[in-house]
Write an enzyme that holds these catalytic residues in place. Structure first.
Site, mmCIF file in Angstrom:
data_model
loop_
_atom_site.group_PDB
_atom_site.id
_atom_site.type_symbol
_atom_site.label_atom_id
_atom_site.label_comp_id
_atom_site.label_asym_id
_atom_site.label_seq_id
_atom_site.Cartn_x
_atom_site.Cartn_y
_atom_site.Cartn_z
ATOM 1 N N HIS A 248 -31.635 1.651 -13.873
ATOM 2 C CA HIS A 248 -33.050 1.391 -13.658
ATOM 3 C C HIS A 248 -33.752 1.032 -14.966
ATOM 4 O O HIS A 248 -34.609 0.143 -15.004
ATOM 5 C CB HIS A 248 -33.724 2.597 -13.005
ATOM 6 C CG HIS A 248 -35.093 2.296 -12.488
ATOM 7 N ND1 HIS A 248 -35.314 1.427 -11.444
ATOM 8 C CD2 HIS A 248 -36.326 2.724 -12.889
ATOM 9 C CE1 HIS A 248 -36.613 1.334 -11.218
ATOM 10 N NE2 HIS A 248 -37.249 2.106 -12.079
ATOM 11 N N LYS A 249 -33.424 1.745 -16.012
ATOM 12 C CA LYS A 249 -33.920 1.450 -17.359
ATOM 13 C C LYS A 249 -32.838 1.837 -18.350
ATOM 14 O O LYS A 249 -31.961 2.640 -18.041
ATOM 15 C CB LYS A 249 -35.198 2.247 -17.683
ATOM 16 C CG LYS A 249 -36.407 1.914 -16.840
ATOM 17 C CD LYS A 249 -37.616 2.757 -17.264
ATOM 18 C CE LYS A 249 -38.824 2.472 -16.374
ATOM 19 N NZ LYS A 249 -40.007 3.293 -16.747
ATOM 20 N N TRP B 148 -39.896 0.909 -0.419
ATOM 21 C CA TRP B 148 -39.307 0.017 -1.426
ATOM 22 C C TRP B 148 -38.019 -0.616 -0.896
ATOM 23 O O TRP B 148 -37.786 -1.820 -1.082
ATOM 24 C CB TRP B 148 -38.991 0.788 -2.705
ATOM 25 C CG TRP B 148 -40.124 1.188 -3.595
ATOM 26 C CD1 TRP B 148 -40.358 2.434 -4.113
ATOM 27 C CD2 TRP B 148 -41.168 0.358 -4.137
ATOM 28 N NE1 TRP B 148 -41.474 2.434 -4.911
ATOM 29 C CE2 TRP B 148 -41.991 1.173 -4.955
ATOM 30 C CE3 TRP B 148 -41.486 -0.994 -3.995
ATOM 31 C CZ2 TRP B 148 -43.111 0.676 -5.633
ATOM 32 C CZ3 TRP B 148 -42.603 -1.488 -4.666
ATOM 33 C CH2 TRP B 148 -43.394 -0.660 -5.474
ATOM 34 N N ILE C 206 -38.438 4.756 0.957
ATOM 35 C CA ILE C 206 -38.074 4.023 2.172
ATOM 36 C C ILE C 206 -38.771 2.664 2.178
ATOM 37 O O ILE C 206 -38.168 1.630 2.493
ATOM 38 C CB ILE C 206 -38.464 4.831 3.426
ATOM 39 C CG1 ILE C 206 -37.769 6.186 3.432
ATOM 40 C CG2 ILE C 206 -38.143 4.055 4.703
ATOM 41 C CD1 ILE C 206 -38.349 7.178 4.436
ATOM 42 N N ASP D 243 -38.141 -2.845 -13.892
ATOM 43 C CA ASP D 243 -39.477 -3.094 -13.351
ATOM 44 C C ASP D 243 -40.061 -4.412 -13.862
ATOM 45 O O ASP D 243 -40.872 -5.046 -13.176
ATOM 46 C CB ASP D 243 -40.437 -1.962 -13.742
ATOM 47 C CG ASP D 243 -40.144 -0.652 -13.027
ATOM 48 O OD1 ASP D 243 -39.404 -0.672 -12.018
ATOM 49 O OD2 ASP D 243 -40.648 0.392 -13.484
ATOM 50 N N ARG E 183 -42.209 6.649 -0.060
ATOM 51 C CA ARG E 183 -42.330 5.325 -0.674
ATOM 52 C C ARG E 183 -40.964 4.729 -1.009
ATOM 53 O O ARG E 183 -40.812 3.510 -1.063
ATOM 54 C CB ARG E 183 -43.211 5.378 -1.928
ATOM 55 C CG ARG E 183 -43.685 3.993 -2.367
ATOM 56 C CD ARG E 183 -44.480 4.045 -3.672
ATOM 57 N NE ARG E 183 -45.747 4.724 -3.493
ATOM 58 C CZ ARG E 183 -46.516 5.143 -4.513
ATOM 59 N NH1 ARG E 183 -46.109 4.982 -5.764
ATOM 60 N NH2 ARG E 183 -47.655 5.744 -4.275
ATOM 61 N N ASP F 43 -36.211 1.838 -5.915
ATOM 62 C CA ASP F 43 -37.234 0.822 -6.147
ATOM 63 C C ASP F 43 -36.730 -0.304 -7.037
ATOM 64 O O ASP F 43 -37.282 -1.408 -7.030
ATOM 65 C CB ASP F 43 -38.525 1.427 -6.705
ATOM 66 C CG ASP F 43 -38.307 2.496 -7.749
ATOM 67 O OD1 ASP F 43 -37.427 3.336 -7.574
ATOM 68 O OD2 ASP F 43 -39.049 2.510 -8.750
#
Length: 400
Positions: free
Chosen positions: A160-161, A245, A243, A116, A241, A171
């Protein structure tokens, strides 16, 4: 003596009149004009509610955060359309609040490998071009270094992280790939373009549902986490959401991806596939649901952030030629439905966007299982940043 007293009284009365006029003018100036475009009305609403971008969504402590990156990316696009310095300054003030004199981001730790954190870095390319402030370039390099060492799944997808081993979240493509693409085209002669295409290919192969053509929020390649489907490794629910992203990740990456590269056509194909599937799953009103493929699910609701993200992506994709012009017509109709369903103006002319899903995630403590019920139980808010930013982007794209 009387004359002096009379003059003093007159002076006091005059000052009071002037003061009252000033107060009245100030109050009048806080009411937004009726003839404003939706794009400017949205931006001014954000500026009035959050004088500093670091305050967005009621954030108490300044943070280098994807939400600010998303909103300020929309401000960057509005600045490019209007040349109003207040929009540029809003972006720069955020960067300067979070980046110190040595070019370090406040409270940023590369070892967290939080993808992020890459997203706000997109803002720094234009800031550096405009100001030549070396601090911005230093941060750009720090974020590129994070991408270089970001842990990957066995097949090469970015975690992701650091705390989510072997997991790709949809995302994450939006958070990393537009920045990554700009960087490699600007500074590396495109050497990472194949790697960027690989990230989308993995999403297409593992996160796209074969039945609906829509996308799940996450995929655990190891299939070890409790929320993962034991056969596919995907999370249980098709979140609206997610979709949005994915579509935004594609249209914004394609903006920087060289058309001469063989992967350009492949990425455009992915966008066409998800656009077709998204349109097939819109409601009768032209909007999208929180759980996108189950409109009749108990407690499911039309959700504003995903609807705005999809509208923006359809409009932009059509304008850029990535999608057929028919999608622009869909976007325009859905935009009108969005305003009728979600948007109100308060007494000051500021906008209020309803039905914004609160942030949701997977795993962690307490454990988030990602079921349909988990998403439908997610409390809807007003004016949360994903909806404000995506509505602003869609209004700019549709010239509204």
């Amino acid at each position: 003596m009387l004359k002096s007293t009379f003059l003093k009284i007159n002076l006091i009365v005059s000052l009071l009149i002037i003061g009252n006029k000033t107060i009245a003018q100030t109050n009048e100036n806080t009411v937004l004009a009726d003839n404003l475009k939706w794009s400017e009305r949205t931006a001014l609403t954000i500026l009035k509610n959050y004088p500093k971008a670091s305050q967005i969504d009621g954030t108490k402590k300044p943070k280098w955060d994807y939400k600010m990156g998303l909103v300020l990316f929309a401000f960057e696009k509005l600045y490019q359309k209007t040349n109003h310095e207040k929009y540029f300054n809003y972006i720069r003030e955020y960067a300067d609040e979070l980046i110190d004199a040595q070019g370090n981001i406040t409270d940023y730790n590369i070892k967290d490998y939080n993808i992020d954190c890459v997203n706000p870095g997109k803002l720094l390319f234009n800031l550096y071009d405009q100001t030549k402030d070396d601090r911005y370039k230093k941060v750009i390099e720090q974020l590129r270094a994070q991408i270089e060492t970001q842990p990957r799944t066995a097949s090469g997808g970015f975690w992701h992280k650091g705390i989510y081993p072997n997991q790709m979240w949809i995302d994450g493509l939006y958070m990393a790939e537009p920045f990554y693409t700009q960087y490699t085209v600007r500074y590396e002669k495109g050497k990472a373009l194949d790697d960027i295409a690989k990230q989308f290919e993995l999403a297409q192969n593992h996160l796209v549902d074969q039945k609906t053509g829509l996308v799940y929020q996450a995929w655990d390649e190891s299939k070890e986490i409790a929320w993962a489907n034991p056969e596919s490794g995907t999370s249980p629910t098709i979140w609206g959401r997610a979709i949005g992203w994915y579509m935004m990740a594609l249209v914004e990456t394609l903006d920087y991806y060289p058309k001469t590269n063989p992967n350009f056509k492949k990425l455009a194909g992915y966008l066409n596939q998800i656009a077709k599937s998204a349109v097939e799953h819109k409601s009768a009103t032209g909007l999208w649901y929180q759980v996108a493929d189950k409109r009749d699910l108990k407690d499911n609701y039309l959700e504003s952030s995903c609807s705005a993200m999809i509208i923006y992506s359809l409009a932009k994709g059509a304008d850029k030629g990535y999608l057929s012009s028919d999608y622009k017509k869909v976007a325009q109709k859905s935009f009108d439905a969005f305003i009728a369903t979600f948007v109100k103006k308060d007494k000051n002319g500021e906008i209020v966007i309803s039905n914004v899903s609160s942030s949701v995630g997977l795993g962690g403590k307490p454990f988030r299982d990602g079921t349909n019920q988990y998403y439908t139980n997610s409390k809807a808010k007003d004016n949360s940043s994903p909806a404000l930013a995506a509505f602003l982007l869609s209004a700019i794209e549709l010239k509204k």
